[in-house]
Each structure stands twice: as C-alpha cells, then as structure tokens.
Motif scaffolding. Sequence first.
Motif, mmCIF file in Angstrom:
data_model
loop_
_atom_site.group_PDB
_atom_site.id
_atom_site.type_symbol
_atom_site.label_atom_id
_atom_site.label_comp_id
_atom_site.label_asym_id
_atom_site.label_seq_id
_atom_site.Cartn_x
_atom_site.Cartn_y
_atom_site.Cartn_z
ATOM 1 N N GLY A 44 30.834 58.451 -73.522
ATOM 2 C CA GLY A 44 32.461 58.675 -74.769
ATOM 3 C C GLY A 44 33.048 59.856 -74.364
ATOM 4 N N THR A 92 24.107 77.905 -75.587
ATOM 5 C CA THR A 92 25.239 78.873 -76.714
ATOM 6 C C THR A 92 24.041 78.705 -77.891
ATOM 7 N N ARG A 93 24.483 78.929 -79.055
ATOM 8 C CA ARG A 93 23.679 78.810 -80.105
ATOM 9 C C ARG A 93 24.273 78.914 -81.402
ATOM 10 N N VAL A 94 24.121 77.989 -82.097
ATOM 11 C CA VAL A 94 25.063 77.546 -83.298
ATOM 12 C C VAL A 94 23.901 78.843 -84.804
ATOM 13 N N ALA A 147 31.166 63.411 -79.540
ATOM 14 C CA ALA A 147 30.875 62.260 -80.302
ATOM 15 C C ALA A 147 31.333 62.664 -81.687
ATOM 16 N N LEU A 184 26.477 56.275 -71.141
ATOM 17 C CA LEU A 184 26.178 57.166 -71.920
ATOM 18 C C LEU A 184 26.244 57.091 -73.437
ATOM 19 N N THR A 240 32.388 68.211 -79.577
ATOM 20 C CA THR A 240 33.301 69.158 -78.782
ATOM 21 C C THR A 240 34.301 68.165 -77.451
ATOM 22 N N ALA A 241 33.743 66.528 -77.362
ATOM 23 C CA ALA A 241 33.770 65.911 -75.774
ATOM 24 C C ALA A 241 33.307 66.893 -74.448
ATOM 25 N N GLN A 242 32.598 67.361 -74.160
ATOM 26 C CA GLN A 242 32.151 68.546 -73.230
ATOM 27 C C GLN A 242 31.310 67.169 -72.716
ATOM 28 N N VAL A 243 30.454 66.807 -73.474
ATOM 29 C CA VAL A 243 29.576 66.012 -72.092
ATOM 30 C C VAL A 243 29.535 65.463 -70.709
ATOM 31 N N ALA A 265 19.527 71.326 -77.890
ATOM 32 C CA ALA A 265 20.271 71.338 -76.874
ATOM 33 C C ALA A 265 21.564 71.811 -77.218
ATOM 34 N N MET A 275 19.760 59.753 -74.762
ATOM 35 C CA MET A 275 19.027 60.957 -75.253
ATOM 36 C C MET A 275 18.703 61.361 -76.177
ATOM 37 N N THR A 312 22.105 69.199 -73.159
ATOM 38 C CA THR A 312 22.414 68.057 -73.088
ATOM 39 C C THR A 312 22.472 66.741 -71.462
ATOM 40 N N ASP A 341 31.429 55.181 -78.180
ATOM 41 C CA ASP A 341 30.216 54.665 -76.824
ATOM 42 C C ASP A 341 30.622 53.283 -77.031
ATOM 43 N N LYS A 374 25.264 58.225 -77.345
ATOM 44 C CA LYS A 374 24.818 59.105 -78.686
ATOM 45 C C LYS A 374 24.785 58.223 -79.934
#
Length: 261
Positions: A116, A223-225, A119, A6, A124-127, A92, A61, A97, A38, A8
Amino acid sequence: MNIVVLVKQVPDTNEVKIDPETGRIMREGLPSIINPDDKAGIEEALKIKDENGAHVTVLSMGPPQAAEALKEAYAMGCDEVILLTDRAFGGADTWATSTAIAAAINNLDYDLIIAGRQAIDGDTAQVGPQTAEHLAIPSISYVEDIKEVNGSNITVQRQYEDRYQILKAKFPVLITTLGEMNSPRYMRVSRIYDINKEDLVKVWTVEDIEVDKSNIGLAGSPTRVKASFTKGAKQAGKVFDVDSEEGANIIIDKLAEEFLI
Ligand SMILES: Cc1cc2nc3c(=O)[nH]c(=O)nc-3n(C[C@H](O)[C@H](O)[C@H](O)COP(=O)(O)OP(=O)(O)OC[C@H]3O[C@@H](n4cnc5c(N)ncnc54)[C@H](O)[C@@H]3O)c2cc1C
C-alpha cells in the motif's frame, strides 16, 4: 507470474474517538481492518490473476491476531497467506519492519510486489520503498492505475500532485497502491468456508527467515517514539467586522503566516 502483496492489519482510524474528559484516544474495542491502500493492492493482484493468471501470496508482519486480515485476503481469492510473527519483530520502526519483510520475501518467488502507499496508523509511507531497497529492485509509488501487465513487464500510472506519469518497468518491481484506485471485491462464500482450516495461514518466525537479528524489532530500530500525545483542540475563532476586501486580506495573511500558501 508470482505476485506478493504486503498487508498490514490496522485499527480502523475512522472509528477513533477522543475521550472528552481526558482528551486521550479511546482504543478499546477499536475494530481491526486491512489497511485500505493494501486492500486496493489485493484487488489489483486479483484482477491480474483473473486476466493473466497469477499466484498471489499475501504477507503480513504483526501479532497473531493479524491472521484475521490474512484470512480475509484468502477469502477474497488470494492463493497463499503468510504471517510473519515473533516477539523479536515487536516495536519495529520502518527500517526494522522493511528489513524483516524483505527477508521473508527472499524465501518467495516474485515478479511483482504490491504494497500500500501508506498505513493509516503509522502513516509514514516508508515501508514499501524501503523493502524494494533491501531487495535491490526498483519501486514505483503512488500507483493509481495498472495499465498493462505481460510476462516481463508492467505499465502503470503514477499520481503526482498536479500531473501523472506513465511508467513501464521490467519485473521484478515493487509498486505501492492507492486506496481510491478501485473497489475491492467482497469475500467469496465458497472461500469463507475454508478460512478456519488449521494450516491455511502459514506462520513464520524469525527462525524461518535469514536476517541479521540486530536489524529487526525495537533493538534494530534507528528511531524511537519518545512520547505520544493527542493534539490539542483548536482555539475559539475570531470574528472581524470588516468589508469583504479587508476580510480577504486577513485570510490571506493568516494562511501565509501558517505557511499554507
Ligand atoms: C510498539 C511500537 C513501537 C513503535 N515504535 C516506532 C518507532 O520508534 N519509530 C517508528 O518510526 N515507528 C515506530 N512504530 C511504528 C511502526 O514502526 C510502523 O507502524 C511500521 O514500521 C510500519 O510503518 P507504517 O505503519 O508507517 O507503514 P507504511 O510505511 O505507511 O506502510 C506502507 C505499506 O507497507 C506495508 N506494510 C507496512 N507495515 C507492514 C507490516 N507490518 N506487514 C506487512 N506489510 C506492511 C503495507 O503494504 C503498507 O500499506 C512503532 C509501532 C509499535 C507498535
């Protein structure tokens, strides 16, 4: 074996400059690069390919210009590159995402998925781990070394703050890699000749994956920024005219006050 990496495309945050007048980030002309963690993941996949033989697919993506990152991955030696791009994916958060990415991976054969650790833009290190959850496979984050790979499993060293852990996992598994773990190879001249071939980058839209549309893009993001702003500059420093012991205590108290120790 089949490996999916993956990738980015991110703005090179090392090049970010702050406008001294307005204090805002100057985004114009910021170069786009493959996210460093990545790129390490691509290198690990290619090392496995060199040693054991593997089919390496790279998936990204993003907007149409993210194809450039995929072309670079191809020129480094990856076999197949896929861009997941559609306005429906825009805005997203990490949930939306990873939902879209997992749906795309469902179209592919995979033993090992490499993401990775993090990013450098979203940070965030969540994806990676969320993608593994969507696919219902195990994940190992913070991989700093791949020790062994064979037909059915992988052994890795995972970094902790004060130790490391050696883990062995059966395929399929997702790992997340650290930028410092290797020095990624350069693009190969022979492959650079091919990167502008018409059909090199496979483009998938939302219609090419099986996904619940209410879980993708801005609409599918829990969530929204709400606001974003540049962090203020530090205050001017204070000077204390004290002896060394008192000076040390002042520093310790200050660090404790800021919850840094
Ligand atoms: C217009 C806009 C609005 C946004 N709004 C929100 C919001 O409201 N809430 C919010 O939480 N975030 C928001 N984001 C940030 C965006 O959701 C994140 O950039 C994205 O979810 C990925 O998270 P990350 O960058 O932190 O990736 P990380 O989780 O740090 O990435 C880890 C790894 O996952 C993989 N990965 C991550 N993204 C991709 C990708 N697109 N393609 C392929 N692999 C990938 C890479 O291997 C990467 O190294 C917004 C972004 C934009 C452009």
